[in-house]
Design an enzyme around this catalytic site. Structure first.
Site, PDB file in Angstrom:
ATOM      1  CE  LYS A  89      50.307  83.199  45.086  1.00 27.01           C
ATOM      2  NZ  LYS A  89      50.638  82.307  46.229  1.00 27.01           N
ATOM      3  CB  SER A 110      56.754  77.387  43.384  1.00 30.40           C
ATOM      4  OG  SER A 110      56.414  78.316  42.378  1.00 30.40           O
ATOM      5  CD  GLU A 165      48.981  75.026  46.338  1.00 26.96           C
ATOM      6  OE1 GLU A 165      49.255  76.218  46.586  1.00 26.96           O
ATOM      7  OE2 GLU A 165      49.853  74.146  46.158  1.00 26.96           O
TER       8      GLU A 165
HETATM    9  O1  KIV Z   1      54.395  79.697  44.530  1.00 24.13           O
HETATM   10  C1  KIV Z   1      53.582  79.282  43.690  1.00 24.13           C
HETATM   11  O2  KIV Z   1      53.958  78.803  42.606  1.00 24.13           O
HETATM   12  C2  KIV Z   1      52.169  79.362  44.008  1.00 24.13           C
HETATM   13  C3  KIV Z   1      51.224  78.672  43.077  1.00 24.13           C
HETATM   14  C4  KIV Z   1      51.277  77.209  43.295  1.00 24.13           C
HETATM   15  C5  KIV Z   1      49.861  79.198  43.192  1.00 24.13           C
HETATM   16  O3  KIV Z   1      51.805  79.924  44.988  1.00 24.13           O
END
Ligand code: KIV
Length: 272
Positions: free
Chosen positions: A121, A53, A190
């Site tokens: 992740k 993000s 999510e």
């Molecule tokens: O990139 C991000 O901020 C995320 C969160 C919304 C879990 O993957």
């Protein structure tokens, strides 16, 4: 010569599992730079996610797709330098793992080696299982991400709630079980119905962290700039704004501009 280290207990993936086991909720927030990460860590957050993000929040892109592996490493290394307690997880960006499991491993190794992050992740279920196993075989902890997966936005076309239909819900549960079996230490869910997220949290043993997935999961994550009210255009139903820093920041800067124009700044005490 003895080396003195501050006695700060760092959060580990093992401790997150223990938190789930004893019913203690896990707090997770994003951060992308040194100064903010220092504040987030000092506030007692358990997990800091250097999310892709950053592509939206830090770079102003419409989606998470454009951010590169080098840029993620830049953000993550700044965060790692600031953090003393939280577990730091780094998103593997779009285009750096979907090709095959060797590419996924190579990208993860670069993240761990060059940023000092503690885990990675990835978005996806069954389709990433080979990559998850390969990354884990190198000793790198992996978090999964199911439900609304922003890296696939062009496939779905909207940011609406996912898995409302039975078939998609069953597939999501199946994917969560696959990620657990592969060895993921945790999964982000999510924007899915709260009752479905509850089922997942009950049916898998690893910690389930929700964003727009209701209260019946093992922890919550939000984007820092949304929580602080710095980014104000984005206000989905699941978001709770804990501050309106946009107003505080623009008012402060407005005063500075006024003081400069009126030759009120600097004054006698602020010069040499
Ligand atoms: O990139 C991000 O901020 C995320 C969160 C919304 C879990 O993957």
């Amino acid at each position: 010569m003895s080396v003195h280290k501050k006695a700060i207990k760092k959060i580990t993936t093992h401790q997150l599992q223990e938190m789930k086991n004893r019913g203690e909720k896990i707090s997770m927030l994003t951060a992308y730079d040194f100064s903010m990460a220092k504040l987030v860590d000092a506030s007692g957050v358990d997990v800091i996610l250097v999310g892709d993000s950053a592509s939206n929040v830090m770079a102003g892109h419409e989606t998470t797709l454009p951010i590169t592996l080098d840029q993620m490493i830049y953000h993550a290394s700044a965060v790692v330098r600031a953090v003393e307690r939280a577990l730091v997880i780094v998103d593997i960006p779009f285009g750096s793992y979907q090709g095959n499991s060797s590419e996924a491993l190579r990208s993860s190794i670069r993240i761990m080696k060059e940023s000092g992050g503690h885990a990675v992740k990835m978005e996806g279920g069954a389709e990433i299982q080979e990559s998850v196993k390969r990354i884990l075989s190198a000793g790198i902890p992996v978090m999964g991400h199911l439900g609304l997966t922003p890296q696939s936005i062009y496939k779905f076309g909207t940011y609406t709630v996912r898995a409302k239909e039975e078939e998609e819900a069953e597939k999501l549960i199946e994917d969560a079980k696959i990620l657990e079996e592969c060895g993921c230490f945790s999964i982000v869910l999510e924007k899915i119905p709260a009752q479905l997220a509850k089922r997942v949290a009950e049916e898998v043993n690893i910690p389930i962290i929700g964003i727009g997935a209701g209260p019946y999961v093992d922890g919550q994550v939000l984007v820092l700039h949304d929580l602080l009210g710095i980014t104000t255009e984005f206000k989905p139903r699941f978001l709770r704004q804990y501050a309106r820093l946009d107003t505080i920041i623009t008012e402060a800067i407005g005063k500075y501009v006024g003081d400069v124009k009126n030759v009120d700044f600097p004054n006698e005490d602020e010069m040499y």
